[in-house]
Design an enzyme around this catalytic site. Structure first.
Site, PDB file in Angstrom:
ATOM      1  N   ASP A  30      51.372  15.125  13.040  1.00 36.45           N
ATOM      2  CA  ASP A  30      50.171  15.597  13.729  1.00 36.45           C
ATOM      3  C   ASP A  30      50.595  16.637  14.760  1.00 36.45           C
ATOM      4  OD1 ASP A  30      47.094  14.344  13.966  1.00 36.45           O
ATOM      5  OD2 ASP A  30      47.732  15.571  15.665  1.00 36.45           O
ATOM      6  N   GLU A 148      38.700   9.601  -0.166  1.00 37.19           N
ATOM      7  CA  GLU A 148      38.858   8.344   0.564  1.00 37.19           C
ATOM      8  C   GLU A 148      37.482   7.754   0.843  1.00 37.19           C
ATOM      9  OE1 GLU A 148      41.656   6.658   1.577  1.00 37.19           O
ATOM     10  OE2 GLU A 148      40.037   5.259   2.044  1.00 37.19           O
ATOM     11  N   LYS A 208      33.083  12.271  -3.538  1.00 35.21           N
ATOM     12  CA  LYS A 208      33.043  11.866  -2.134  1.00 35.21           C
ATOM     13  C   LYS A 208      31.725  12.232  -1.474  1.00 35.21           C
ATOM     14  CE  LYS A 208      33.957  10.605   1.900  1.00 35.21           C
ATOM     15  NZ  LYS A 208      35.055  10.140   2.659  1.00 35.21           N
ATOM     16  N   PHE A 253      22.993  -1.486   2.675  1.00 37.04           N
ATOM     17  CA  PHE A 253      22.529  -0.180   3.159  1.00 37.04           C
ATOM     18  C   PHE A 253      21.015  -0.030   3.084  1.00 37.04           C
ATOM     19  CE2 PHE A 253      25.858   2.866   4.507  1.00 37.04           C
ATOM     20  CZ  PHE A 253      26.869   1.922   4.587  1.00 37.04           C
ATOM     21  N   GLY A 257      16.519   0.953  10.965  1.00 38.54           N
ATOM     22  CA  GLY A 257      16.834   0.914  12.386  1.00 38.54           C
ATOM     23  C   GLY A 257      16.920   2.312  12.959  1.00 38.54           C
ATOM     24  N   GLY A 261      24.861   7.382  11.845  1.00 38.75           N
ATOM     25  CA  GLY A 261      25.589   8.362  12.644  1.00 38.75           C
ATOM     26  C   GLY A 261      27.037   8.328  12.223  1.00 38.75           C
ATOM     27  N   CYS A 264      30.960  10.990   9.595  1.00 37.57           N
ATOM     28  CA  CYS A 264      30.957  11.305   8.154  1.00 37.57           C
ATOM     29  C   CYS A 264      29.562  11.586   7.590  1.00 37.57           C
ATOM     30  CB  CYS A 264      31.614  10.166   7.392  1.00 37.57           C
ATOM     31  SG  CYS A 264      33.292   9.866   7.949  1.00 37.57           S
ATOM     32  N   LYS A 267      27.460  14.727   8.993  1.00 43.69           N
ATOM     33  CA  LYS A 267      28.052  16.048   8.746  1.00 43.69           C
ATOM     34  C   LYS A 267      28.220  16.297   7.249  1.00 43.69           C
ATOM     35  CE  LYS A 267      33.083  15.410   8.676  1.00 43.69           C
ATOM     36  NZ  LYS A 267      33.427  15.515   7.285  1.00 43.69           N
TER      37      LYS A 267
HETATM   38  C1  UGA Z   1      31.034   6.150   5.628  1.00 46.81           C
HETATM   39  C2  UGA Z   1      31.058   5.606   4.190  1.00 46.81           C
HETATM   40  O1  UGA Z   1      30.390   4.343   4.151  1.00 46.81           O
HETATM   41  C3  UGA Z   1      32.504   5.435   3.712  1.00 46.81           C
HETATM   42  O2  UGA Z   1      32.535   5.006   2.356  1.00 46.81           O
HETATM   43  C4  UGA Z   1      33.214   6.785   3.834  1.00 46.81           C
HETATM   44  O3  UGA Z   1      34.587   6.686   3.452  1.00 46.81           O
HETATM   45  C5  UGA Z   1      33.152   7.256   5.269  1.00 46.81           C
HETATM   46  O4  UGA Z   1      31.773   7.369   5.681  1.00 46.81           O
HETATM   47  C6  UGA Z   1      33.798   8.609   5.333  1.00 46.81           C
HETATM   48  O5  UGA Z   1      33.276   9.558   4.746  1.00 46.81           O
HETATM   49  O6  UGA Z   1      34.909   8.708   5.849  1.00 46.81           O
HETATM   50  P1  UGA Z   1      31.412   5.030   8.035  1.00 46.81           P
HETATM   51  O7  UGA Z   1      31.080   6.376   8.604  1.00 46.81           O
HETATM   52  O8  UGA Z   1      32.575   4.267   8.563  1.00 46.81           O
HETATM   53  O9  UGA Z   1      31.655   5.159   6.451  1.00 46.81           O
HETATM   54  O10 UGA Z   1      30.148   4.128   8.283  1.00 46.81           O
HETATM   55  P2  UGA Z   1      29.068   3.356   7.403  1.00 46.81           P
HETATM   56  O11 UGA Z   1      29.414   1.942   7.305  1.00 46.81           O
HETATM   57  O12 UGA Z   1      28.791   4.093   6.141  1.00 46.81           O
HETATM   58  O13 UGA Z   1      27.796   3.496   8.357  1.00 46.81           O
HETATM   59  C7  UGA Z   1      27.274   4.784   8.656  1.00 46.81           C
HETATM   60  C8  UGA Z   1      26.063   4.673   9.549  1.00 46.81           C
HETATM   61  O14 UGA Z   1      24.972   4.151   8.817  1.00 46.81           O
HETATM   62  C9  UGA Z   1      26.237   3.778  10.777  1.00 46.81           C
HETATM   63  O15 UGA Z   1      25.683   4.444  11.895  1.00 46.81           O
HETATM   64  C10 UGA Z   1      25.433   2.552  10.410  1.00 46.81           C
HETATM   65  O16 UGA Z   1      24.918   1.894  11.554  1.00 46.81           O
HETATM   66  C11 UGA Z   1      24.322   3.156   9.580  1.00 46.81           C
HETATM   67  N1  UGA Z   1      23.688   2.211   8.644  1.00 46.81           N
HETATM   68  C12 UGA Z   1      24.405   1.610   7.668  1.00 46.81           C
HETATM   69  C13 UGA Z   1      22.331   1.947   8.764  1.00 46.81           C
HETATM   70  O17 UGA Z   1      21.626   2.490   9.655  1.00 46.81           O
HETATM   71  N2  UGA Z   1      21.739   1.066   7.897  1.00 46.81           N
HETATM   72  C14 UGA Z   1      22.433   0.460   6.913  1.00 46.81           C
HETATM   73  O18 UGA Z   1      21.827  -0.320   6.130  1.00 46.81           O
HETATM   74  C15 UGA Z   1      23.801   0.728   6.791  1.00 46.81           C
END
Ligand code: UGA
Length: 450
Positions: A30, A148, A208, A253, A257, A261, A264, A267
């Site tokens: 890094d 990923e 992805k 999912f 709510g 955010g 990932c 954006k």
């Molecule tokens: C997301 C994807 O789920 C991963 O598979 C992916 O690898 C990652 O982005 C990435 O591109 O690196 P992540 O950002 O860690 O993972 O979070 P998530 O679990 O997907 O949640 C994303 C947002 O959705 C959170 O703010 C969560 O609170 C919200 N969410 C999730 C909801 O509002 N409702 C739901 O039912 C599920």
């Protein structure tokens, strides 16, 4: 296998530690010396369950180290590119500066037979350009695109036990050779039957962004249903349970709510749309604009729910400015949760933090709590007041839950009532039991819940 991981942010730090845990010899590279020092001391600046322990174990075992010097990557056979691809300022498109810089810095150190493995989320078409760049300097090196799918909060487990492994490989013998090398890296997961999809570069890149676009769309779908539910007095949580029993839909999912955010989903859907525009097929992904709009509207709905509940409770204290948000001025509000999701201290594009900032901007006296994200939130928004959960709740006229940490889900409504000054709770994640809170004297507001 000797492995380098270029870029030691969220993805790279977790990936480096996990590759070492699989028995590989790993160096993480890094450009940020502070980050490298922290990782070499097993004290990552991010909160991710299990990461500190994994780093400590692998550093101790001598399988892992971190460096700022690309020359330290030269011995590696496999080089993972795990740098960030943030949203370009003022635009939807992804900023590929770090990806190109990483490949430029790596290329002089590539040996014949080396395999460069792209993990960063990139616009479709990027891998082909990078492969050409690599071949120009080292014709016997190859590029594989290996997206990923790890989720923050469970990133270590997701990396060690992925639900699928996707490779985008070049055609012919070069692709076969590169695939065989990467199969060695992932030997454990493949031996345990993890599904593998081997395809071309463009498809692997698309997998992805398509996955994240689908997840974002699923969340915005249920959030749209929550708006409909509010309009007719229906319950979106029951609706989600009922449609989720259909295995073609699935319950995951579908939690309505304050919306999605993080670093990932938001954006990635914007960058995907921007790429479609460049490809001349912008209309095809036009629906993602609506997905984004629905998502952002949820934040307004939470603010309106708080303001509405306070103005109703106000009686003659509320003199009705143009909007009910006038009722927020000077009101003491406890904000529970700042991180974009539980088990994370990540506040990138966090709906929770955005709502806190909006409430403050509308004149509310906001006191924010979060088990892990306060240092990050304070650095970005020093104007907000931060406190422990108990301090935030003490004297609050309204309580708003925005990140569903276990300790907030488990709050006892009677105990909170004993310290708060008001009886308004806004459940921005639909995780509290409305009956229990109402029974304890609270005015309960969820999103799409009667
Ligand atoms: C997301 C994807 O789920 C991963 O598979 C992916 O690898 C990652 O982005 C990435 O591109 O690196 P992540 O950002 O860690 O993972 O979070 P998530 O679990 O997907 O949640 C994303 C947002 O959705 C959170 O703010 C969560 O609170 C919200 N969410 C999730 C909801 O509002 N409702 C739901 O039912 C599920």
């Amino acid at each position: 296998m000797r492995i380098s991981v270029i870029g030691c942010g969220y993805l790279g730090a977790v990936h480096a530690a996990c590759m070492a845990a699989l028995g590989h010899q790993v160096v993480g590279i890094d450009v940020d010396p502070d980050k490298v020092d922290a990782l070499n001391a097993a004290t990552p600046s991010i909160f991710e369950p299990g990461l500190g322990d994994a780093l400590a174990a692998e550093l101790e075992a001598g399988r892992l180290r971190f460096s700022t010097d690309y020359a330290d990557a030269a011995e590696a056979r496999v080089h993972f590119i795990a740098v960030g691809t943030p949203q370009r300022r003022g635009e939807g498109a992804a900023d590929l500066t770090y990806v190109h810089a990483a490949v430029e810095a790596l290329v002089p150190h590539l040996r014949p037979g080396a395999v460069v493995v792209g993990k960063s989320t990139v616009p479709v078409g990027t891998a082909q350009l990078l492969a050409e760049r690599i071949h120009a300097d080292q014709p016997d090196a190859s590029l594989v695109w290996n997206p990923e799918f790890l989720r923050e909060g469970v990133a270590v487990a997701d990396t060690l036990h992925p639900d699928r492994i996707v490779y985008g490989i070049p055609a012919g013998d070069e692709g076969d050779r590169a695939r065989a090398v990467l199969d060695e890296v992932y030997a454990d997961a493949l031996a345990s039957g993890t599904p593998q999809v081997v395809t071309d570069y463009a498809t692997a890149e698309l997998v992805k962004v398509a996955a994240n676009a689908f997840l974002a769309t699923k969340i915005s779908f249920i959030n749209a249903m929550s708006e409909v539910a509010d309009a007719v007095g229906a319950d979106v949580t029951h609706l989600a349970d009922a449609i989720g029993h259909d295995p073609r839909i699935g319950r995951k999912f579908l939690n309505a709510g304050v919306g999605f955010g993080g670093g990932c989903l938001p954006k990635d859907i914007r960058a995907f749309r921007a790429r479609a525009e460049e490809l001349g097929i912008g209309d095809t992904l036009g629906f993602l604009r609506e997905v984004d709009a629905i998502n952002l509207r949820q934040r307004d709905r939470v603010v309106d729910a708080i303001a509405g509940a306070l103005s109703v409770n106000d009686g003659d204290r509320y003199f009705g400015s143009d909007s009910s948000t006038g009722s927020l001025v000077g009101r003491r509000i406890a904000v529970l949760g700042l991180a974009f999701k539980p088990e994370s201290d990540d506040i990138r594009d966090s709906p929770a933090l955005d709502v806190a900032v909006r409430l403050k901007g509308l004149g509310a006296d906001v006191v924010c709590a979060d088990p892990k994200a306060i240092p990050n939130a304070r650095a970005k928004h020093p104007q907000l007041a931060y406190a422990s959960t108990a301090e935030a709740l003490a004297g609050a006229e309204a309580v708003v839950l925005l990140t569903e940490w276990r300790e907030y889900r488990d709050l006892d409504p009677a105990a909170v009532a004993a310290v708060a000054s008001g009886r308004i709770v806004v459940d921005g994640r639909n995780v509290l039991d409305p009956d229990a809170w109402r029974a304890a004297g609270w005015t309960y507001r969820g999103l799409g819940r009667p």
